[in-house]
Design a protein around this motif. Structure first.
Motif, PDB file in Angstrom:
ATOM      1  N   TYR A 175      32.668  53.846  64.302  1.00 59.13           N
ATOM      2  CA  TYR A 175      32.630  53.410  62.906  1.00 59.13           C
ATOM      3  C   TYR A 175      33.673  54.162  62.072  1.00 59.13           C
ATOM      4  O   TYR A 175      34.445  53.543  61.320  1.00 59.13           O
ATOM      5  N   GLU A 176      33.712  55.470  62.187  1.00 55.42           N
ATOM      6  CA  GLU A 176      34.659  56.265  61.410  1.00 55.42           C
ATOM      7  C   GLU A 176      36.101  55.907  61.765  1.00 55.42           C
ATOM      8  O   GLU A 176      36.971  55.818  60.884  1.00 55.42           O
ATOM      9  N   SER A 177      36.367  55.681  63.046  1.00 53.98           N
ATOM     10  CA  SER A 177      37.716  55.330  63.472  1.00 53.98           C
ATOM     11  C   SER A 177      38.105  53.939  62.970  1.00 53.98           C
ATOM     12  O   SER A 177      39.247  53.721  62.545  1.00 53.98           O
ATOM     13  N   LEU A 178      37.169  53.008  62.996  1.00 53.22           N
ATOM     14  CA  LEU A 178      37.451  51.668  62.491  1.00 53.22           C
ATOM     15  C   LEU A 178      37.775  51.689  61.005  1.00 53.22           C
ATOM     16  O   LEU A 178      38.679  50.992  60.532  1.00 53.22           O
ATOM     17  N   PRO A 182      42.111  50.086  59.188  1.00 56.55           N
ATOM     18  CA  PRO A 182      41.762  48.766  58.650  1.00 56.55           C
ATOM     19  C   PRO A 182      42.623  47.632  59.198  1.00 56.55           C
ATOM     20  O   PRO A 182      42.295  46.463  59.002  1.00 56.55           O
ATOM     21  N   GLU A 183      43.714  47.979  59.889  1.00 59.03           N
ATOM     22  CA  GLU A 183      44.595  46.941  60.423  1.00 59.03           C
ATOM     23  C   GLU A 183      44.018  46.258  61.657  1.00 59.03           C
ATOM     24  O   GLU A 183      44.466  45.175  62.049  1.00 59.03           O
ATOM     25  N   SER A 223      35.250  40.391  66.678  1.00 60.78           N
ATOM     26  CA  SER A 223      36.166  40.585  65.565  1.00 60.78           C
ATOM     27  C   SER A 223      35.751  41.824  64.780  1.00 60.78           C
ATOM     28  O   SER A 223      34.618  42.304  64.893  1.00 60.78           O
ATOM     29  N   ARG A 224      36.666  42.317  63.974  1.00 62.04           N
ATOM     30  CA  ARG A 224      36.385  43.502  63.166  1.00 62.04           C
ATOM     31  C   ARG A 224      35.126  43.310  62.321  1.00 62.04           C
ATOM     32  O   ARG A 224      34.264  44.191  62.256  1.00 62.04           O
TER      33      ARG A 224
END
Length: 270
Positions: A175-178, A182-183, A223-224
């Protein structure tokens, strides 16, 4: 697989035509390209084809003639086969679904066992088409330079995460890395380091590993938007679980309940 998913896998890409070469390489056969020569007029060219989204087959390289049995393509969903047809729409040649092979290449095998089509992630038809940003999240314990090379060829940036003892600790890192990236538009989370990414789920689908009758969080892709939704709901529910002395569910039981109650209609198990 349905035709919509197949189109996203095979269309707008260059598929290089190869045949099984009988020249021994360490006493093994190898696939070899049709090379069409080099020169001022010819340029550097290999035989390749493109699957068009309207059902036509195009040959974007200089091959001199169009094979009459490769005018159109169709998908036999029942047999899970790609079908090539002539100008009268008569089926002539049959081939397999694309599979991920060595170094991340996708291969389509003809059923005659003599020919195949090969495509790498970056072998597209148009260079100005925006490239989807993809992220592969995996524990450092699973680090493998060969896997990273394969992922790179498939267009995935690899994000190494610290080893975690629990699902929640691992998901917290993802979660923190995502949030910090944001790309990223497509996301794969693999606790085991498994490279099961031969196809991407639709934007509204979440792909989870499936072992027998039970799904697993060992592998998750989507997907994101849908992956972030899953992570937020699991992490938020875990905070509430820890504050409630009457909640005796384990982390896994809680996460499975969220999937069953809120994502069941959007899940694909593989």
């Amino acid at each position: 697989m349905d035709k919509h998913t197949l189109k996203n896998l095979i269309c707008d890409k260059l598929w290089y035509w190869k045949v099984w070469d009988t020249v021994n390489v360490n006493y093994h056969e190898r696939p070899a390209e049709f090379f069409l020569g080099a020169g001022e007029e010819q340029g550097f060219s290999s035989a390749a084809l493109e699957f068009k989204r309207d059902g036509k087959v195009d040959f974007p390289t200089k091959i001199g003639f169009i094979p009459p049995e490769f005018i159109y393509w169709e998908f036999d969903e029942k047999k899970q086969q790609i079908v090539f047809l002539d100008e009268d729409w008569t089926p002539k040649v049959f081939a397999s679904l694309p599979k991920v092979r060595l170094y991340g290449a996708r291969e389509i095998d003809f059923t005659d066992g003599k020919r195949l089509l090969v495509n790498f992630f970056d072998y597209g038809v148009e260079t100005n088409v925006p490239v989807t940003q993809r992220g592969f999240f995996v524990s450092r314990a699973q680090s493998d330079i060969e896997k990273q090379r394969v992922l790179s060829r498939m267009g995935y940036n690899t994000y190494w995460l610290d080893d975690a003892d629990t699902l929640i600790a691992f998901f917290n890192q993802v979660y923190e890395s995502l949030i910090n990236h944001p790309e990223l538009e497509e996301v794969v989370i693999s606790q085991s380091g498994k490279l099961d990414i031969d196809s991407s789920p639709r934007d509204d689908q979440l792909l989870l590993a499936n072992y027998g009758e039970n799904f697993s969080f060992d592998y998750c892709a989507g997907s994101r938007g849908i992956v972030l939704e899953l992570l937020i709901k699991i992490l938020s529910a875990n905070n509430l679980r820890q504050l409630d002395p009457d909640d005796q569910r384990s982390e896994i039981e809680m996460a499975e309940q969220i999937v069953n109650e809120q994502f069941s209609e959007r899940c694909v198990f593989k």
